[in-house]
Scaffold this motif. Structure first.
Motif: not given
Ligand code: ADP
Ligand code: MG
Length: 319
Positions: A27, A73, A144, A209, A211
């Motif tokens: 992110d 982010d 991640r 997040d 998106s």
């Protein structure tokens, strides 16, 4: 070649500097400044008229959202927002539009505590690029790639609200009018989960997040972590508005539309108690929707069996 294949193929290469702790693929990037007690989290996103927002969209909402998607982010990294750069491409200098854009932009900058420290202004098609900077303790950032088999999968807040807002505005969904304001606000002015992200440091094993939609964004965690996941769709956090729309729209808006800017994160079993400890601090709530498993890929189950959404999620170069 999709958006992410393109980035991987053409723009991903090893870092030259050891200070570039984390590069393309999360992110935000992480930079370790020599001698500093914090690392810098850096992220950038572009909003283009006609792609990310409709032609003629209110300047206030465009300014707010351009910053919100970037701050989201930072939140997903567990970083504390610090400052941002604003690159504006404008077809003309319209004072009324600029004042509204500025008001929306600074409303979020004030609420999220960021300073505007620079940028660039050029004439061209309407497009806004923001680069946001935040700080995070060395080694603390939520990445991640930390999900492991046995971890639980959580999402904050509600899913699919932005989708309902989009379908309501475009006239594709006849939602009871009591819900209109709520879903349009979630589409136009999502508030990034900044405090939540920072509180998840030391608790979550991975985070992103939302998106592009839960399926796509959780998919990034799974790929980066080399694991799979199984979700129970009956556990998705859906609002009363969503319940009203469910017979028409089903699960897909909550799974593949995106634009919710909630956090999706994983928690190892031994830290679930710590998560419960911080949960009362946050009105949005954290919802257990499934678990991480060995292997790869995402399996969704509803009451009937395995469920497959109509598409995977938002992707700029799909197909
Ligand atoms: P997000 O949805 O979190 O904003 P993106 O999907 O935009 O992330 O991008 C995925 C990752 O690829 C990010 O780490 C981003 O910085 C990186 N990235 C995107 N486009 C480029 C590019 N043209 N060159 C290098 N890195 C890129
Ligand atoms: Mg993101």
């Amino acid at each position: 070649m999709d958006e992410f294949g393109l980035i991987e193929r053409y723009f991903t290469r090893p870092a030259r500097h050891p200070e570039a702790v984390l590069g393309v693929g999360d992110d935000a990037a992480l930079i370790a400044l020599p001698g500093a007690r914090a690392q810098l989290a850096v992220t950038t996103d572009t909003l283009i008229e006609g792609v990310h927002f409709p032609q003629g969209a209110p300047g206030y909402d465009v300014g707010y959202k351009a910053l919100a998607v970037n701050v989201s982010d930072l939140a997903a990294m567990g970083a504390r927002p610090l400052a941002f750069l604003l690159n504006l491409s404008l077809p003309e200098a319209d004072p009324a539009w600029l004042a509204r854009f500025r008001d929306g932009l600074f409303a979020l900058a004030d609420a999220a505590a960021l300073d505007l420290i620079g940028g660039d202004t050029v004439r061209g098609p309407l497009s806004i690029t923001i680069t946001a900077l935040g700080t995070v303790a060395p080694g603390a950032a939520l990445r991640r790639n930390g999900a492991r088999p046995g971890d639980r999968v959580y999402v904050s807040g509600l899913l699919g609200e932005a989708a309902l807002g989009f379908f309501t505005r475009s006239g594709r969904l006849a939602l009871p009018s009591v819900f209109h304001e709520q879903v349009l606000a979630r589409l136009d002015r999502p508030f990034p989960r900044i405090e939540e992200g920072q509180a998840l440091v030391g608790i979550a094993s991975a985070a992103i997040d939302i998106s592009d939609g839960l399926v796509a964004d959780l998919g990034h965690i799974l790929k980066a972590s080399g694991v799979g996941a199984e979700l129970d769709l009956r556990r998705l956090p859906l609002s009363e508005a969503y319940d009203a729309a469910f017979p028409t729209v089903g699960y897909d808006p909550a799974l593949v539309f995106g634009d919710d800017y909630e956090l999706c994160f994983t928690v190892p079993p031994e830290r679930v108690k710590a998560l419960a400890g911080i949960t009362p601090r946050f009105a949005c709530g954290f919802h257990d929707i499934g678990g991480i498993v060995a292997g790869s890929g995402l399996v969704l189950r509803d009451g009937q069996g395995v469920y497959t959404p109509a598409r995977a999620g938002y992707n700029h170069f799909d197909g």
